[in-house]
Design a protein around this motif. Structure first.
Motif: not given
Ligand code: SF4
Length: 421
Positions: A72-76, A171-182, A229-235, A255-258
């Motif tokens: 997953c791109a966002y994960c250490v 982890e990622i608020p939208t399915e599209a974001g998840l597909k892109k990053l994980a 803020g990792a995948s560009g979703e708005n509030d 929980y919301y983690s910037g």
């Protein structure tokens, strides 16, 4: 000292890797100390302890391992990241927890993990830690287990018998974001364990009403975390997802983690462009309004208003956009409208409802009740004309409030979890 001298390297690596997960609040459990066991998670037995930026530190918070088969791109912890790796054995986590607990460092355990070999292989070990703590060590402290996406129903059921709280991170608020990053992950892998936990909680609670000896199942419920803020979703997208998960899976908390940019990857925000703490704060405030103040998410965020204001809190922002709903007469308004007055927390709302049964309330009464008049005065009327300023535009009201509340709003810029006054 035992704990530090025995696993110093592992502990450093695996505690460090766990710090990105903020879903570790330990509220809500009623696990009493039984059989002269160790620890007590009943009511005040669990203390909330937060770091300066509002994150909970009262639990021993570690990963079982930071080896992971996913990327997953966002994960250490992602497999392509060049970091030191380590893994605890089940017994080592049990020993650590007991030793930290005995030394009064912690009230419980927050255990997560990278995925090694498979979801079930990992989940089995997480469950084994909780099971040993409960059955062999007679540990009654708080246990929060992260569920591994894709874990089997049977393991989820077992996890709920030993843990106070379970969580699977969206982890990622939208399915599209998840597909892109994980790309290794599928939304259904989160949904399945969440649904299982929801249904088991309902079933166990129903059985408990009939058979008193029915064991507790995840008594502090389930929660989840979203990375912001990792995948560009708005509030608007973030809170819609949140609302959906609260309603469909009976979550206790989201929980919301910037996102903290940690790598050079053109799918992610650049290093140095971290999400402002204030954005997290506004999301938590909105979450609070949805859960406790009777707001529907679409009232606060919608197609026309897709992001939260950073300069004022979401309730004040809503009030300024809906001035036609005000002023509210505190002596006659229903609970729903009282809760919408900026400067009134729910405690004040209940106090007002109680107090006005005996007398008509004026500003003095309201001040004593704890109403923040510097904000509320523009949105309510009572048994007195003092403070009344009508025919003001939203811009003027906002200006007055910001001018008179500088300290509070400035403080909000740096305080993570400063909710409503
Ligand atoms: S599966 Fe979890 S631990 Fe592994 S890379 Fe993805 S987010 Fe990180």
């Amino acid at each position: 000292m035992f704990v530090f001298s025995t696993y110093p390297r592992k502990l450093k690596i695996l505690a460090d890797a766990a710090k990105y997960d903020v879903s570790c609040s330990s509220s809500g459990s009623k696990r009493a100390n039984t059989n002269k066991g160790l620890g007590d998670a009943t009511g005040m037995g669990i203390c909330h302890s937060y770091t300066e930026d509002g994150r909970c530190v009262s639990l021993l918070k570690i990963l079982l391992t930071n080896h992971c088969i996913f990327d997953c791109a966002y994960c250490v912890t992602r497999k392509s990241n060049d970091v030191k790796r380590a893994a605890f054995k089940v017994q080592e986590v049990v020993d650590l927890t007991i030793n930290f607990y005995r030394r009064n460092y912690i009230e419980g355990l927050f255990l997560s993990s990278g995925i090694f070999k498979s979801a079930d292989y990992t989940m089995e070990r997480l469950v084994a830690v909780a099971k040993k703590l409960r059955l062999e060590e007679n540990f009654n402290g708080y246990i929060h287990l992260k569920s591994i996406p894709g874990a089997s129903d049977e393991l989820m059921r077992e996890a709920g018998l030993y843990a106070d709280r379970l969580s699977v991170n969206i982890e990622i608020p939208t399915e599209a974001g998840l597909k892109k990053l994980a790309p290794d992950k599928k939304r259904k892998d989160f949904i399945k364990p969440m649904l299982k936990v929801k249904n088991e909680i309902i079933q166990y609670n129903a059985e408990k009403k009939i058979i008193k000896s029915t064991p507790k199942f995840a008594p502090a419920g389930q929660s989840t975390q979203m990375i912001i803020g990792a995948s560009g979703e708005n509030d608007f997208q973030i809170m819609q997802t949140s609302n959906h998960f609260y309603k469909s899976y009976n979550l206790k908390r989201v929980y919301y983690s910037g996102y903290v940019p940690i790598s050079y990857d053109n799918r992610l925000p650049q290093i140095g462009s971290a999400v402002p703490m204030l954005r997290e704060n506004r999301l938590y405030q909105t979450d609070w309004l949805m859960r406790f103040y009777g707001f529907d998410v679409s009232e606060i965020l919608n197609e026309q208003h897709q992001n939260l204001d950073l300069d004022v809190d979401p309730k004040l922002s809503w009030a300024l956009r809906n001035l036609h709903e005000f002023p509210v007469d505190v002596n006659t308004a229903d609970q729903r409208m009282l809760a919408r007055i900026p400067g009134l927390g729910m405690k004040s709302v209940f106090k007002i409802i109680n107090a006005r049964r005996f007398r008509k309330l004026n500003w003095e009464h309201l001040k004593k009740i704890g109403v923040a008049l510097n904000r509320a005065q523009y949105f309510m009327v009572c048994e007195s004309n003092q403070f009344e300023k009508r025919d003001l535009t939203p811009e003027k009201i906002k200006g007055f409030i910001l001018q008179n509340s500088t300290s509070k709003y400035q403080k909000t810029l740096s305080n993570q979890l400063n909710l409503f006054g």
